[in-house]
Design a protein around this motif. Structure first.
Motif, PDB file in Angstrom:
ATOM      1  N   GLU A  13      -6.670   9.994  -1.186  1.00 49.43           N
ATOM      2  CA  GLU A  13      -7.753   9.351  -0.384  1.00 49.43           C
ATOM      3  C   GLU A  13      -9.071  10.013  -0.305  1.00 49.43           C
ATOM      4  O   GLU A  13      -8.941  11.366  -0.167  1.00 49.43           O
ATOM      5  CB  GLU A  13      -7.209   8.907   1.015  1.00 49.43           C
ATOM      6  CG  GLU A  13      -6.308   7.691   1.238  1.00 49.43           C
ATOM      7  CD  GLU A  13      -6.865   6.280   0.831  1.00 49.43           C
ATOM      8  OE1 GLU A  13      -7.863   6.154   0.763  1.00 49.43           O
ATOM      9  OE2 GLU A  13      -5.685   5.663   0.692  1.00 49.43           O
ATOM     10  N   LYS A  61      -1.393   8.838  -4.414  1.00 50.31           N
ATOM     11  CA  LYS A  61      -2.743   8.735  -4.398  1.00 50.31           C
ATOM     12  C   LYS A  61      -3.514   9.606  -3.218  1.00 50.31           C
ATOM     13  O   LYS A  61      -3.351   9.636  -2.236  1.00 50.31           O
ATOM     14  CB  LYS A  61      -3.229   7.187  -3.983  1.00 50.31           C
ATOM     15  CG  LYS A  61      -4.740   6.744  -4.198  1.00 50.31           C
ATOM     16  CD  LYS A  61      -4.720   5.199  -3.627  1.00 50.31           C
ATOM     17  CE  LYS A  61      -6.321   4.892  -3.589  1.00 50.31           C
ATOM     18  NZ  LYS A  61      -6.403   3.393  -3.486  1.00 50.31           N
ATOM     19  N   GLU A  63      -3.385  10.658   5.021  1.00 53.47           N
ATOM     20  CA  GLU A  63      -4.718  10.741   4.262  1.00 53.47           C
ATOM     21  C   GLU A  63      -6.020  10.095   5.057  1.00 53.47           C
ATOM     22  O   GLU A  63      -6.987  10.324   4.980  1.00 53.47           O
ATOM     23  CB  GLU A  63      -4.664   9.800   3.175  1.00 53.47           C
ATOM     24  CG  GLU A  63      -3.721  10.376   1.857  1.00 53.47           C
ATOM     25  CD  GLU A  63      -4.247  11.586   1.167  1.00 53.47           C
ATOM     26  OE1 GLU A  63      -5.556  11.840   1.440  1.00 53.47           O
ATOM     27  OE2 GLU A  63      -3.333  12.323   0.458  1.00 53.47           O
ATOM     28  N   LYS A  64      -5.185   9.408   6.212  1.00 56.63           N
ATOM     29  CA  LYS A  64      -6.541   8.682   7.034  1.00 56.63           C
ATOM     30  C   LYS A  64      -6.367   9.202   8.539  1.00 56.63           C
ATOM     31  O   LYS A  64      -7.055   8.486   9.325  1.00 56.63           O
ATOM     32  CB  LYS A  64      -6.284   7.110   7.070  1.00 56.63           C
ATOM     33  CG  LYS A  64      -6.542   6.671   5.440  1.00 56.63           C
ATOM     34  CD  LYS A  64      -6.366   5.153   5.635  1.00 56.63           C
ATOM     35  CE  LYS A  64      -6.873   4.554   4.288  1.00 56.63           C
ATOM     36  NZ  LYS A  64      -6.944   2.992   3.988  1.00 56.63           N
ATOM     37  N   SER A  72      -8.495   5.233  -9.468  1.00 56.27           N
ATOM     38  CA  SER A  72      -7.953   6.473  -8.032  1.00 56.27           C
ATOM     39  C   SER A  72      -8.016   7.911  -8.624  1.00 56.27           C
ATOM     40  O   SER A  72      -7.822   8.342  -9.785  1.00 56.27           O
ATOM     41  CB  SER A  72      -6.572   5.807  -7.604  1.00 56.27           C
ATOM     42  OG  SER A  72      -6.539   4.374  -7.577  1.00 56.27           O
ATOM     43  N   GLU A  78       0.760  -1.239  -0.053  1.00 57.15           N
ATOM     44  CA  GLU A  78       0.060  -0.043   0.002  1.00 57.15           C
ATOM     45  C   GLU A  78       0.748   1.427   0.076  1.00 57.15           C
ATOM     46  O   GLU A  78       1.887   1.296   0.359  1.00 57.15           O
ATOM     47  CB  GLU A  78      -0.967  -0.023   1.221  1.00 57.15           C
ATOM     48  CG  GLU A  78      -2.015  -0.924   1.327  1.00 57.15           C
ATOM     49  CD  GLU A  78      -3.051  -0.947   0.183  1.00 57.15           C
ATOM     50  OE1 GLU A  78      -3.304   0.049  -0.082  1.00 57.15           O
ATOM     51  OE2 GLU A  78      -3.463  -2.137  -0.332  1.00 57.15           O
TER      52      GLU A  78
END
Length: 413
Positions: free
Chosen positions: A165, A163, A355-356, A141, A75
């Protein structure tokens, strides 16, 4: 001289405009080449020539790019060299790899040096191909290109690909808040002052898209105030003594001071709004009163007498029956808060650590819509040196709070 300066400015502006157009044209051509040359199986083979043609679009072979879910690349990000090797090892060289970009936003150019301009391009990317086991591979994506343009060489190269998110989905936020809380008083002669309080809990935000969602969760809050009452005379309170005889308890008090703390478990439901880092929540909470709420007297005295209607007599100064003058200092009081509907609003800023993962700072205000306390009589003394809280004197008691909340959020999915 004025004409010379004007001519110079016109030339400078024209040169700047031409340079900007040139860099933007080079960036556009770079992205077109990216879509074409990422098909490493051109000519139905993975050749070193194809690999090098694609790698030359990047700043270096160590440039970081999104793995896009390609098997065994993990990832997050990897180097472009490992990305190319991953495609060579896992995709069918006799089938084309197809990439289509839909540009969503472009930021730049930003001058990092006199000879270097940086662009950020956000795009939707569709990546499709066939793996060696015969199965389809499709990845859709949102990605962000960091692109540099070298002015002297008039070329553009990709520095990195990340990427992006999606901000939609379920977020959980663990938070702690602090500020001023208050319990209101509508008793004419009683003064109240709010006190510092804390809250903590979990917020669950389900975002339908990047900007709008719904919120719920669980929160634990305390509301506190100090009450001052110069004097009062309570209405008759019917009770029984230790001989089980009924009597009307009368009381007069003076110099009374009391601290009251009401605790609630709150279940919110409302809407969540996010825009350019700003975040807001507003709605209602159902507050469930906690049995750990408490009240105590810190000062004052009270004088009690008892009228016995059966004997038509008033007794006073009989300590064994609870009639006399007593200090209230240090006495605990009975307090019976009720569940309540509480309106709330929060507004602040959210910093994304990744991103999270996010960190948020929010101001908040909340207040109950209706009274959180109902008394059957306006009485403090209840007999046998037992006392109700001063909230018994109110017709309507409301709670409110305002302050600052700090939270750390995690995207669950």
């Amino acid at each position: 001289m004025k004409n010379i300066i004007s001519s110079f400015l016109i030339v400078l502006i024209s040169a700047t405009s031409i340079m900007a157009q040139s860099s933007q044209k080079a960036v556009k051509q770079l992205l077109l080449s990216y879509q074409e040359k990422i098909n490493l199986s051109q000519g139905e083979e993975f050749s070193e020539e194809n690999n090098q043609a694609f790698l030359q679009l990047f700043y270096s072979s160590n440039a970081q790019v999104a793995t896009l879910g390609i098997p065994n690349l993990g990832e997050g990000q990897t180097t472009i060299k490992k990305f190319v090797n991953g495609i060579n090892e896992r995709f069918d060289e006799e089938a084309d790899i197809v990439v289509n970009l839909q540009i969503l936003k472009q930021n730049g150019p930003n001058d990092s040096s006199p000879n270097r301009k940086l662009y950020e391009i956000t795009a939707l990317q569709n990546f499709s191909g066939f793996k060696k086991d015969g199965s389809d591979f499709v990845n859709h994506s949102k990605i962000q290109f960091e692109v540099e343009y070298l002015v002297n060489q008039k070329i553009a190269r990709i520095v990195s690909i990340k990427k992006v998110e999606s901000k939609s989905g379920l977020w959980v936020d663990a938070h702690v808040g602090a500020g001023m809380t208050s319990i209101s008083s509508d008793y004419a002669d009683m003064q109240s002052s709010g006190k510092f309080g804390i809250s903590y809990g979990l917020a669950l935000d389900y975002m339908f898209n990047e900007h709008f969602g719904i919120t719920t969760g669980i929160n634990f809050s305390s509301y506190s105030s100090t009450f001052e009452l110069a004097s009062f005379e309570q209405e008759a309170f019917r009770t029984t003594d230790q001989d089980n005889d009924e009597y009307d308890l009368h009381a007069q008090g003076s110099g009374i001071s009391s601290d009251v703390n009401l605790k609630y478990m709150e279940i919110p439901i409302g809407i969540a709004i996010r825009y350019n880092g700003f975040i807001s929540r507003l709605g209602i909470k159902y507050g469930i009163a906690s049995s750990s709420s408490n009240a105590n007297y810190t000062d004052g005295s009270i004088t009690t007498t008892g009228y016995y209607p059966k004997y038509n007599v008033t007794l006073h100064d009989i300590p064994e029956y609870g009639f006399g003058t007593y200090s209230l200092s240090g006495k605990e009081a009975q307090v019976f808060p009720e569940s309540a509907m509480i309106g709330f609003v929060q507004l602040g800023y959210q910093f994304f650590l990744s991103e999270k993962v996010s960190l948020s700072f929010m101001g908040f205000y909340q207040t109950s819509f209706s009274s959180v306390y109902t008394a059957d009589s306006k009485s403090i003394a209840t007999g046998n040196e037992e006392y109700n809280s001063v909230l018994h004197l109110n017709d309507a008691t409301k709670i409110s709070a305002y302050g600052l909340e700090v939270g750390i959020g995690f995207k669950l999915f």
